[in-house]
Design an enzyme around this catalytic site. Sequence first.
Site, PDB file in Angstrom:
ATOM      1  CG  HIS A 137      -0.244   0.001   2.524  1.00  0.00           C
ATOM      2  ND1 HIS A 137      -0.158  -1.124   3.319  1.00  0.00           N
ATOM      3  CD2 HIS A 137       0.428   0.968   3.190  1.00  0.00           C
ATOM      4  CE1 HIS A 137       0.521  -0.842   4.409  1.00  0.00           C
ATOM      5  NE2 HIS A 137       0.903   0.425   4.360  1.00  0.00           N
TER       6      HIS A 137
HETATM    7  P1  TYD Z   1      -2.251  -3.931   6.884  1.00  0.00           P
HETATM    8  O1  TYD Z   1      -2.163  -2.467   6.635  1.00  0.00           O
HETATM    9  O2  TYD Z   1      -2.876  -4.753   5.812  1.00  0.00           O
HETATM   10  O3  TYD Z   1      -0.836  -4.528   7.279  1.00  0.00           O
HETATM   11  P2  TYD Z   1       0.492  -4.538   6.374  1.00  0.00           P
HETATM   12  O4  TYD Z   1       0.854  -3.136   6.111  1.00  0.00           O
HETATM   13  O5  TYD Z   1       1.539  -5.191   7.210  1.00  0.00           O
HETATM   14  O6  TYD Z   1       0.173  -5.356   5.180  1.00  0.00           O
HETATM   15  O7  TYD Z   1      -3.022  -4.152   8.254  1.00  0.00           O
HETATM   16  C1  TYD Z   1      -3.482  -5.428   8.636  1.00  0.00           C
HETATM   17  C2  TYD Z   1      -4.716  -5.236   9.476  1.00  0.00           C
HETATM   18  O8  TYD Z   1      -4.386  -4.580  10.687  1.00  0.00           O
HETATM   19  C3  TYD Z   1      -5.791  -4.414   8.795  1.00  0.00           C
HETATM   20  O9  TYD Z   1      -7.037  -5.002   9.093  1.00  0.00           O
HETATM   21  C4  TYD Z   1      -5.691  -3.068   9.466  1.00  0.00           C
HETATM   22  C5  TYD Z   1      -5.180  -3.413  10.836  1.00  0.00           C
HETATM   23  N1  TYD Z   1      -4.351  -2.366  11.438  1.00  0.00           N
HETATM   24  C6  TYD Z   1      -4.849  -1.625  12.497  1.00  0.00           C
HETATM   25  O10 TYD Z   1      -5.998  -1.800  12.937  1.00  0.00           O
HETATM   26  N2  TYD Z   1      -4.048  -0.674  13.059  1.00  0.00           N
HETATM   27  C7  TYD Z   1      -2.793  -0.439  12.631  1.00  0.00           C
HETATM   28  O11 TYD Z   1      -2.086   0.436  13.179  1.00  0.00           O
HETATM   29  C8  TYD Z   1      -2.287  -1.192  11.517  1.00  0.00           C
HETATM   30  C9  TYD Z   1      -0.920  -0.954  10.959  1.00  0.00           C
HETATM   31  C10 TYD Z   1      -3.101  -2.152  10.955  1.00  0.00           C
END
Ligand code: TYD
Length: 144
Positions: A52
């Site tokens: 992302h």
């Molecule tokens: P995601 O952004 O997909 O993780 P990565 O960047 O490692 O791929 O986040 C995974 C899940 O965690 C998603 O459902 C959002 C949640 N999340 C939170 O609730 N708070 C946070 O601070 C972060 C980073 C993720």
Amino acid sequence: MKTEKYHIINFPKITEPRGNLSFIEQNKHIPFSIKRVYYLYDVPSGATRGGHAHRTLQEMVIALSGSFDIVLDDGKEKKTFFLNRPHYGLLIPPCVWRELENFSSNSVALALASDIYIEEDYIRDYEVFKKMVASGELKKFHKK
Ligand code: TYD
């Protein structure tokens, strides 16, 4: 590619026979106030995290333990950074697509973020990201 847009920061390291200690102060060792801390751990071999970009959020990513690659993509070019020491951090500016991959076993990726979790700040579709870069739409989120 203008590599200056990405910065690896070398944090202070106090070396003693008792072990090493590093520290990070907001707005001093990193150029923003820390509003959130999160960490990735127990990442299975072969898994990729990230995938992302953010409209406004900046973050510092540190390999607290083990190692991994971070691939940064500004929509035009990609650059890969290998993190494997806890006193180095990669500063990821806004509007950059990131993938974290090649995690070693028992690695821990610490992220210090400039904002709380706001889903609306995320761009999670790579084609949308590319279109936003091409149209110049993301420039309005750049402060400098
Ligand atoms: P995601 O952004 O997909 O993780 P990565 O960047 O490692 O791929 O986040 C995974 C899940 O965690 C998603 O459902 C959002 C949640 N999340 C939170 O609730 N708070 C946070 O601070 C972060 C980073 C993720």
